[in-house]
Design a protein around this motif. Structure first.
Motif, PDB file in Angstrom:
ATOM      1  N   ASP A  29       0.811  -1.218   0.000  1.00  0.00           N
ATOM      2  CA  ASP A  29       0.000   0.000   0.000  1.00  0.00           C
ATOM      3  C   ASP A  29       0.843   1.266   0.000  1.00  0.00           C
ATOM      4  OD1 ASP A  29       0.778  -0.752   2.552  1.00  0.00           O
ATOM      5  OD2 ASP A  29      -1.025  -0.038   3.534  1.00  0.00           O
ATOM      6  N   ASN A  30       2.096   1.211   0.478  1.00  0.00           N
ATOM      7  CA  ASN A  30       3.012   2.352   0.367  1.00  0.00           C
ATOM      8  C   ASN A  30       3.947   2.230  -0.828  1.00  0.00           C
ATOM      9  OD1 ASN A  30       2.816   2.509   3.779  1.00  0.00           O
ATOM     10  ND2 ASN A  30       2.823   4.441   2.660  1.00  0.00           N
ATOM     11  N   VAL A  31       4.549   1.053  -1.019  1.00  0.00           N
ATOM     12  CA  VAL A  31       5.539   0.940  -2.096  1.00  0.00           C
ATOM     13  C   VAL A  31       4.901   1.069  -3.480  1.00  0.00           C
ATOM     14  CG1 VAL A  31       7.277  -0.345  -0.803  1.00  0.00           C
ATOM     15  CG2 VAL A  31       5.498  -1.594  -2.036  1.00  0.00           C
ATOM     16  N   ALA A  32       3.649   0.629  -3.633  1.00  0.00           N
ATOM     17  CA  ALA A  32       3.003   0.730  -4.950  1.00  0.00           C
ATOM     18  C   ALA A  32       2.851   2.182  -5.402  1.00  0.00           C
ATOM     19  CB  ALA A  32       1.661   0.003  -4.954  1.00  0.00           C
ATOM     20  N   PRO A  33       2.267   3.078  -4.592  1.00  0.00           N
ATOM     21  CA  PRO A  33       2.199   4.471  -5.052  1.00  0.00           C
ATOM     22  C   PRO A  33       3.564   5.131  -5.149  1.00  0.00           C
ATOM     23  CG  PRO A  33       1.355   4.280  -2.802  1.00  0.00           C
ATOM     24  CD  PRO A  33       1.521   2.882  -3.330  1.00  0.00           C
ATOM     25  N   CYS A  34       4.514   4.731  -4.307  1.00  0.00           N
ATOM     26  CA  CYS A  34       5.853   5.311  -4.382  1.00  0.00           C
ATOM     27  C   CYS A  34       6.512   4.960  -5.716  1.00  0.00           C
ATOM     28  CB  CYS A  34       6.709   4.805  -3.227  1.00  0.00           C
ATOM     29  SG  CYS A  34       8.305   5.633  -3.081  1.00  0.00           S
ATOM     30  N   VAL A  35       6.343   3.736  -6.174  1.00  0.00           N
ATOM     31  CA  VAL A  35       6.949   3.295  -7.436  1.00  0.00           C
ATOM     32  C   VAL A  35       6.156   3.782  -8.645  1.00  0.00           C
ATOM     33  CG1 VAL A  35       7.500   1.280  -8.852  1.00  0.00           C
ATOM     34  CG2 VAL A  35       8.050   1.271  -6.407  1.00  0.00           C
ATOM     35  N   LEU A  36       4.830   3.674  -8.577  1.00  0.00           N
ATOM     36  CA  LEU A  36       3.988   3.939  -9.745  1.00  0.00           C
ATOM     37  C   LEU A  36       3.466   5.369  -9.818  1.00  0.00           C
ATOM     38  CD1 LEU A  36       1.828   0.674  -9.654  1.00  0.00           C
ATOM     39  CD2 LEU A  36       3.873   1.108 -11.019  1.00  0.00           C
ATOM     40  N   GLY A  37       3.367   6.057  -8.676  1.00  0.00           N
ATOM     41  CA  GLY A  37       2.769   7.383  -8.630  1.00  0.00           C
ATOM     42  C   GLY A  37       1.253   7.315  -8.593  1.00  0.00           C
TER      43      GLY A  37
END
Length: 306
Positions: free
Chosen positions: A138-146
């Motif tokens: 839930d954190n790494v996905a938006p951090c990587v994908l925006g």
């Protein structure tokens, strides 16, 4: 290219109703990393500025994530990682995920991009597990994908990126206290009443529909959490007052950012966001706890080269 400098953005996870499946990426708040390709194989963390974190590769979130991508790629070289932490550990805005995402993004760039951004999420989750005790995106996905991201499933990993409605602003109040993710998870209920689960499912669906249709009122109605927030809010001083103040001053919704202690609000437009930030600040002053305030648009790009 043998060296790369990276901006690793902060994130807001859960967004009230979407525990472990929803998140968004913030602008202007984040760590910086420098990653170098070296002849000697392996991963070495050479410097950490801004935080007291272990340099040992296997004990560092960035190191563990880096090992995951290197083991998959098996390159004929190694990497040195320099970390400049600007997101405090235990802040609730994705400190560990920024380190994990930055490590895998930088190594992937230096290797000529053998993996897609979607695949990088999987590697970054390995590092996140070191911080929280379990793999979650839930954190790494938006951090990587925006943008906004929805983790539809973990086996196999299935992440959907959702572009942000143009007028969405995030306000984050970050108290200068540390709340470890593992401690915040320890207070969660082991079972959920069916009626609460139904309410939460409806809110997740409503939030996704609101983002796609740019229906700000629907977004606001859906930013409700009947499962996680009641258990965690006791760990955050003045949470109810700050949340209610945000709502009374025009926020679409407000809640706990990630595992806390940060409190976020989503707003329509910069003017309302600034009003909400001012009101939230005033309501927190009585705690005597120092805090930072952030106002940010949603970052649609994610981790990037600088």
């Amino acid at each position: 290219m043998n060296e790369i400098k990276i901006f690793c953005p902060a994130t807001i996870a859960n967004l009230n109703c979407g525990f472990d499946v929803l998140g968004l990426c913030l602008e202007g708040i984040g760590d910086e990393m420098i990653i170098r390709k070296v002849a000697e194989k392996g991963i070495r963390i050479t410097k950490i500025i801004g935080a007291d974190l272990p340099l040992e590769t296997e004990k560092n979130v960035a190191g563990v994530a880096a090992l995951a991508i290197v083991n998959a790629a098996n390159p004929d070289c190694g990497f040195e990682i320099e970390i400049h932490k600007k997101i405090k550990a235990g802040s609730g805005i994705g400190s560990s995920s920024a380190s994990a995402a930055g490590a895998v993004f930088g190594i992937n760039e230096l290797l000529g991009k053998p993996f897609t951004r979607q695949e990088l999420v999987d590697f970054a989750m390995k590092g996140e597990a070191l911080a929280s005790g379990c793999e979650h995106a839930d954190n790494v996905a938006p951090c990587v994908l925006g943008g906004f991201t929805l983790v539809r499933g973990y086996n196999p990993l299935d992440v959907i990126k959702i572009e942000s409605p143009s007028e969405i602003y995030a306000v984050v109040l970050h108290p200068q206290i540390e709340l470890k993710t593992s401690d915040s998870r320890a207070v969660l209920p082991s079972a959920v009443p069916l009626k609460d689960a139904i309410t939460q499912w409806g809110n997740v669906g409503g939030l996704i529909a609101g983002l796609y249709t740019k229906d700000y009122e629907l977004i606001g109605r859906s930013l409700q959490d009947v499962i996680i927030e009641p258990a965690r809010k006791q760990l955050i001083p003045n949470f109810d007052l700050v949340k209610n103040t945000a709502l009374q001053n025009g926020a679409l919704g407000s809640g706990i950012s990630g595992a806390g202690p940060s409190i976020f609000a989503l707003c329509k437009g910069q003017e309302i966001a600034e009003k909400v930030a001012y009101a939230m600040s005033n309501s927190y002053l009585e705690t005597g706890i120092a805090f930072d305030m952030h106002i940010s648009k949603v970052n649609d790009e994610g981790v990037k080269t600088i």
